[in-house]
Write an enzyme that holds these catalytic residues in place. Sequence first.
Site, mmCIF file in Angstrom:
data_model
loop_
_atom_site.group_PDB
_atom_site.id
_atom_site.type_symbol
_atom_site.label_atom_id
_atom_site.label_comp_id
_atom_site.label_asym_id
_atom_site.label_seq_id
_atom_site.Cartn_x
_atom_site.Cartn_y
_atom_site.Cartn_z
ATOM 1 N N ASP A 23 0.803 -1.232 0.000
ATOM 2 C CA ASP A 23 0.000 0.000 0.000
ATOM 3 C C ASP A 23 0.832 1.277 0.000
ATOM 4 O O ASP A 23 0.350 2.341 0.415
ATOM 5 C CB ASP A 23 -0.957 0.037 1.206
ATOM 6 C CG ASP A 23 -2.140 -0.914 1.055
ATOM 7 O OD1 ASP A 23 -2.212 -1.611 0.033
ATOM 8 O OD2 ASP A 23 -2.981 -0.964 1.970
ATOM 9 N N CYS A 77 -4.053 -6.002 -3.772
ATOM 10 C CA CYS A 77 -2.781 -6.645 -3.442
ATOM 11 C C CYS A 77 -2.595 -8.035 -4.043
ATOM 12 O O CYS A 77 -1.587 -8.308 -4.703
ATOM 13 C CB CYS A 77 -2.585 -6.693 -1.927
ATOM 14 S SG CYS A 77 -3.957 -7.439 -1.034
ATOM 15 N N HIS A 89 0.286 -12.636 -1.930
ATOM 16 C CA HIS A 89 -0.698 -12.354 -0.874
ATOM 17 C C HIS A 89 -0.977 -13.608 -0.053
ATOM 18 O O HIS A 89 -1.056 -13.557 1.179
ATOM 19 C CB HIS A 89 -2.005 -11.824 -1.470
ATOM 20 C CG HIS A 89 -3.060 -11.554 -0.450
ATOM 21 N ND1 HIS A 89 -3.060 -10.420 0.333
ATOM 22 C CD2 HIS A 89 -4.131 -12.282 -0.049
ATOM 23 C CE1 HIS A 89 -4.092 -10.454 1.156
ATOM 24 N NE2 HIS A 89 -4.757 -11.573 0.952
#
Length: 464
Positions: A31, A69, A123
């Site tokens: 992020d 993500c 992820h």
Amino acid sequence: MLLLSCKNQKGITKVTQEKKPRNILFIAVDDLRPELNFYGSKHIQSPNLDKLADQSLVFNRAYCNVPVCGASRASLLSGMRPTRHRFIDYSTRADIDVPDAISLPKLLKQNGYTTIANGKVYHNGKDNVSSWNSIWFPEGNIRNYQLEENIKDNGNANLAVAGATAFEMAEVEDTAYFDGKIAQKGIADLKKLKNKNKPFFLALGFMKPHLPFNAPKKYWDLYDRSKIELPESYLQPESTPKEAFHNFGELRNYGNIPKQGDVPDDLAKELIHGYYACVSYVDAQIGLVLDELKRLELEEDTIIILWGDHGWNLGDHKLWCKHVTFETALKAPLIIKVPGKTKGQKTDAIIEYIDIYPSLVELIGIESPKTLDGQSFVPILNGETPEKDWAVSKFKDAVTLIKGDLFYTEWTKDDGVAYARMLFDHSTDPLELHNLAKKPEYQDTINQLAKDLRIKWGEDFLNQ
């Protein structure tokens, strides 16, 4: 590794190594948006990233191919473009969506590299496990609270936080949080890899500044909240399609965030404060790893690439989180340090994240798999002008073509027919506040961009 064969004076063929293979330190930051000093923003304190940028090539216009993500990482590590039904959301797994693809770490492993994943690289930690010699992730709840009240409120929740706050300021050591542990694991691995005769691909996936914005108090103390301002684009113009906005459910999961409506201004500034603190915290952890790389005298034989998996809305368009195709969610930090080649250069060339895979393998002299959709940016490192001057990103129904100063988005159904459009000209509207898609004088431009988008999103876009 490049091997050369030659004959000595006795006519015996001898194989020699032209040069030692390059190691790769692959740093992912969750992020992270390009609100950093080397991108022109002067209010976040990130001295270690600034120092790395001074030794690297900085990409001013690097775009993720999908702003979420799991899908972004699966696309980047497979080198393959998202399609209508491939690489969709946070739960995406590359080994499910493209099971026959050779991932970047798998290709390197096949070519003699030791491949290590620490922290959040894919992820899902079980994704493409055969690509790695080792995988490690810190133990504990993913939200990683340190204050007793937050631990209690959070309970056993991982993805959906029941009642805990969206940020935390705790009087703790750096290693109390996951990123401190990830940095220390990376340092320990570098010490082990130092004396091996094999090149390495060491991937470090740092967690912050992902929500919740938890960081040691000393990083919060770097900032004066009274000086923090809401973004200039803190509004949602009527000309922008309603499809472009969302209710930022990722943030609203937290107990101190209202379930509907705007985030109150004071709370918005507190969130921004927490984000800044987390960036400074992760910057310090990355600095420790880079210092150790230098101390071990590995620096001159190691390519360092640092990237954020996508951008992040920090109140821009009154939005939070990612999951949109505004530039704030698509543009992300990308810097690469190549010993002997980079020294703080910057480029405005348009780069897609699927370009990273072919670029790295070209730099170390390995042939790319034929499945790759990206294009190497190595010519830029050599001072050349790249042939490609566009990027395509998507999130669910929204597909965006970035070409020059124009950002063109279509929301399409399965048949590829658009049901909403958005066009911004960054030469006059960098904040993306004036949608031009319905203006009569732009219809020829819209028609041409629509044709270009369909060519550039790939021939299998609708079918896979």
